[in-house]
Design an enzyme around this catalytic site. Structure first.
Site, PDB file in Angstrom:
ATOM      1  N   LYS A 137      68.369-100.168  28.930  1.00  0.00           N
ATOM      2  CA  LYS A 137      68.393-100.353  27.167  1.00  0.00           C
ATOM      3  C   LYS A 137      70.064-100.929  26.806  1.00  0.00           C
ATOM      4  CE  LYS A 137      65.186 -96.938  26.076  1.00  0.00           C
ATOM      5  NZ  LYS A 137      64.074 -98.078  25.397  1.00  0.00           N
TER       6      LYS A 137
ATOM      7  N   GLU B  96      57.876 -98.442  30.294  1.00  0.00           N
ATOM      8  CA  GLU B  96      57.305 -97.242  31.190  1.00  0.00           C
ATOM      9  C   GLU B  96      56.464 -96.584  30.955  1.00  0.00           C
ATOM     10  OE1 GLU B  96      59.898 -96.805  29.471  1.00  0.00           O
ATOM     11  OE2 GLU B  96      59.575 -94.930  28.829  1.00  0.00           O
TER      12      GLU B  96
ATOM     13  N   ARG C   9      53.879 -96.679  29.033  1.00  0.00           N
ATOM     14  CA  ARG C   9      52.208 -97.231  29.212  1.00  0.00           C
ATOM     15  C   ARG C   9      52.043 -97.121  30.804  1.00  0.00           C
ATOM     16  NH1 ARG C   9      53.428-102.890  26.525  1.00  0.00           N
ATOM     17  NH2 ARG C   9      55.000-101.705  25.608  1.00  0.00           N
TER      18      ARG C   9
HETATM   19  N1  BES Z   1      60.629 -95.110  24.798  1.00  0.00           N
HETATM   20  C1  BES Z   1      60.740 -96.266  24.436  1.00  0.00           C
HETATM   21  C2  BES Z   1      60.156 -96.539  22.806  1.00  0.00           C
HETATM   22  C3  BES Z   1      60.965 -95.879  21.853  1.00  0.00           C
HETATM   23  C4  BES Z   1      61.945 -96.619  20.955  1.00  0.00           C
HETATM   24  C5  BES Z   1      60.761 -94.557  21.501  1.00  0.00           C
HETATM   25  C6  BES Z   1      62.617 -96.136  19.870  1.00  0.00           C
HETATM   26  C7  BES Z   1      61.538 -93.888  20.455  1.00  0.00           C
HETATM   27  C8  BES Z   1      62.498 -94.694  19.491  1.00  0.00           C
HETATM   28  C9  BES Z   1      59.744 -96.969  25.247  1.00  0.00           C
HETATM   29  O1  BES Z   1      59.752 -96.725  26.579  1.00  0.00           O
HETATM   30  C10 BES Z   1      60.197 -98.507  25.170  1.00  0.00           C
HETATM   31  O2  BES Z   1      61.433 -98.749  25.658  1.00  0.00           O
HETATM   32  N2  BES Z   1      59.615 -99.479  25.020  1.00  0.00           N
HETATM   33  C11 BES Z   1      60.156-100.842  24.535  1.00  0.00           C
HETATM   34  C12 BES Z   1      59.073-101.751  25.047  1.00  0.00           C
HETATM   35  C13 BES Z   1      59.347-103.162  25.245  1.00  0.00           C
HETATM   36  C14 BES Z   1      60.058-103.426  26.530  1.00  0.00           C
HETATM   37  C15 BES Z   1      58.071-104.070  25.530  1.00  0.00           C
HETATM   38  C16 BES Z   1      60.366-101.092  23.167  1.00  0.00           C
HETATM   39  O3  BES Z   1      59.783-100.829  22.411  1.00  0.00           O
HETATM   40  O4  BES Z   1      61.597-101.804  23.085  1.00  0.00           O
HETATM   41 ZN    ZN Z   2      59.879 -94.662  26.992  1.00  0.00          ZN
HETATM   42 ZN    ZN Z   3      61.156 -97.483  27.962  1.00  0.00          ZN
END
Ligand code: BES
Ligand code: ZN
Ligand code: ZN
Length: 479
Positions: free
Chosen positions: A258, A331, A333
């Site tokens: 991240k 991750e 999914r």
């Molecule tokens: N856990 C995150 C999603 C999330 C974002 C939850 C903000 C709560 C608040 C998830 O695992 C994630 O990182 N999703 C990515 C997917 C992308 C890489 C396709 C996202 O939403 O940026």
């Molecule tokens: Zn996540």
């Molecule tokens: Zn994630």
């Protein structure tokens, strides 16, 4: 926090009267001067009248029936209770009795519910002055002819379940790793009367849960797969409902790390779906609803450890399909896919999953609501919308058209784990659908599972969103 029905008015406890234009104040033991004072002071729905009696406080809260839809009025009561709860604690009040003055019992119950929910605190990690920080309010009595003991008891169960979901979300990885998460489920099962089986890493390997194992590869902690089942003696359903919750106990993004601490610092909450589903089951079992429900929670942290899965890897999933990983931060999914394929074992009536799955869902509707989508009957969506309005855990249905699946086609495997930025929450849902062979609803709570700033009775930190929604949804199925 305890909620209980009281049949007579106490002369000792502090009181809240929920008044309206029809309220006859002579019924409540006030002196003539007090009645005069109340009538003079009562002006609006925002500021309750406060009487400081010798040994207690009395609050008279006026509400007008403004003809708005019932669920909007109900929420007005919750908002008012949240405001008053701060006052009660600042006055160090321990016990409060809520008097409904012949109101619609739904509103009285909602008022008490919000008083209770507003009182939640997570103080476990303070060493200094922790006691001073504890809210004084610990007992709510409800005086209402029309509310049964059972309905108040049920409210108590739901409040306990929400508190527990919030606690789990607020616990950091230093306490709540995957194994601890499963231990918590076992405790909950003992308390509420449901069975809990936890698959170890070896058993997860035997099950060929390639998605869960891939995400876990960067971690030094073992993954778990928890199977919870509540089967009453005479259920209304022949085939079980299966609830699946995302249990990412911390999400660094993995190798696709991240980008900012801002996007990572609350990722202890990425098991919010697992907390919601296990606590919805807890409430259903504890309230002994006659419905057969199973909850599945795949759990791991997602880290960029030495052996972590990397972009480009192709993973063999439990159901035999292959996934090209293009972003290790997608991750949720990967682990949910294996749980959804496991759910087929039960020949389910319907499967609902709940996850903090995509930033895209959060960006689309913010913290105000919950995104839902799926291929189940329209009536399931209608029921979820109804319960969503009633509990004010409101849901918005996103499209689930087949064309979205085109966006996650891979050039070297059956699918890829990310689509384009557009419609990101929908392509995540369509990815998951590839692992189902039953009616399916997907719930994305990324926007509302964790709040950085207090929002009324939802509080700060973990909200436990979805517990009240799902409890109401199943309760209505049983009515
Ligand atoms: N856990 C995150 C999603 C999330 C974002 C939850 C903000 C709560 C608040 C998830 O695992 C994630 O990182 N999703 C990515 C997917 C992308 C890489 C396709 C996202 O939403 O940026
Ligand atoms: Zn996540
Ligand atoms: Zn994630």
């Amino acid at each position: 926090m305890t909620l209980s029905k009281i049949s007579s008015l106490s002369k000792k406890n502090s009181l809240i009267l929920l008044a309206d234009d029809k309220t006859d104040f002579s019924l409540y033991d006030f002196s003539a001067d007090e009645v005069k004072f109340i009538k003079k002071q009562i002006k609006d729905e925002v500021n309750p009248v406060q009487l400081n009696q010798l040994n207690r406080y009395v609050f008279v809260h006026y509400f007008k029936d403004d003809g708005k839809p019932c669920h909007i009025i109900t929420e007005k009561y919750r908002t008012a209770a949240n405001k008053l709860s701060c006052k009660l604690n600042s006055l160090k009040i321990k016990t409060i009795d809520v008097i409904d003055c012949g109101k619609n019992p739904t509103w009285t119950l909602a008022f008490a519910e919000s008083l209770a929910l507003s009182n939640y605190q997570f103080l476990k990690y303070f060493t200094k002055d922790a006691k001073k920080k504890v809210n004084s309010l610990s007992k709510i009595g409800i005086n209402s002819k029309e509310l049964s003991k059972e309905s108040i008891n049920e409210m108590q169960i739901v409040v306990d379940a929400v508190f527990n979901a919030r606690r789990l979300v607020n616990e950091p990885l230093s306490y709540l790793d995957a194994e601890q998460f499963s231990k918590e489920f076992k405790e909950m099962g003992k308390d509420a009367g449901f069975t809990v089986k936890v698959l170890s890493k070896k058993q997860i390997e035997k099950e060929n849960m390639g998605g869960l194992l891939a995400v876990n590869r960067g971690s030094m902690h073992d993954p778990t797969f928890s199977i919870m089942e509540y089967k009453p003696s005479k259920p209304i359903n022949k085939k079980p409902y299966v609830l699946v919750g995302k249990g990412v106990v911390f999400d660094t993004g993995g190798v696709s790390l991240k980008p900012t601490s801002m996007s990572m610092d609350f990722m202890k909450s990425d098991m919010g779906g697992g907390a919601t589903m296990s606590n919805a089951l807890y409430a259903i079992a504890k309230a002994k609803l006659p419905v057969h429900v199973i909850a599945l929670v795949p759990a791991t942290d997602n880290r960029p450890g030495q052996d972590a899965y990397v972009p480009g890897d192709v993973i063999n999933m439990r159901n035999g399909k292959t996934v090209e990983v293009l972003n290790t931060d997608a991750e949720g999914r990967m682990i949910l896919a294996d749980a959804l394929s496991y759910a087929s074992n039960y020949d389910p009536e319907l499967v609902i999953d709940c996850a903090t799955l995509t930033g895209s869902a959060a960006r689309a509707i913010g913290q105000q609501g919950i995104v839902i989508m799926g291929n189940a009957d329209k009536s399931e969506f209608d029921q979820l919308k109804y319960s969503g309005d009633k509990t004010y855990e409101r849901v918005v249905e996103f499209p689930f058209w087949d064309e979205y699946s085109e966006l996650i086609k891979s050039t070297i495997a059956d699918m890829k784990n990310v689509g384009p930025a557009e419609a990101g929450s929908i392509t995540a849902g369509k990815f998951l659908e590839e692992f189902t062979d039953y009616p399916y609803v997907h719930i994305d709570i990324a926007g509302s599972a964790f709040l950085h700033k207090a929002d009324s009775y939802r509080g700060t930190g973990g909200t436990g969103v979805g517990v009240r929604l799902l409890f109401d949804y199943f309760k209505r199925k049983c009515d």
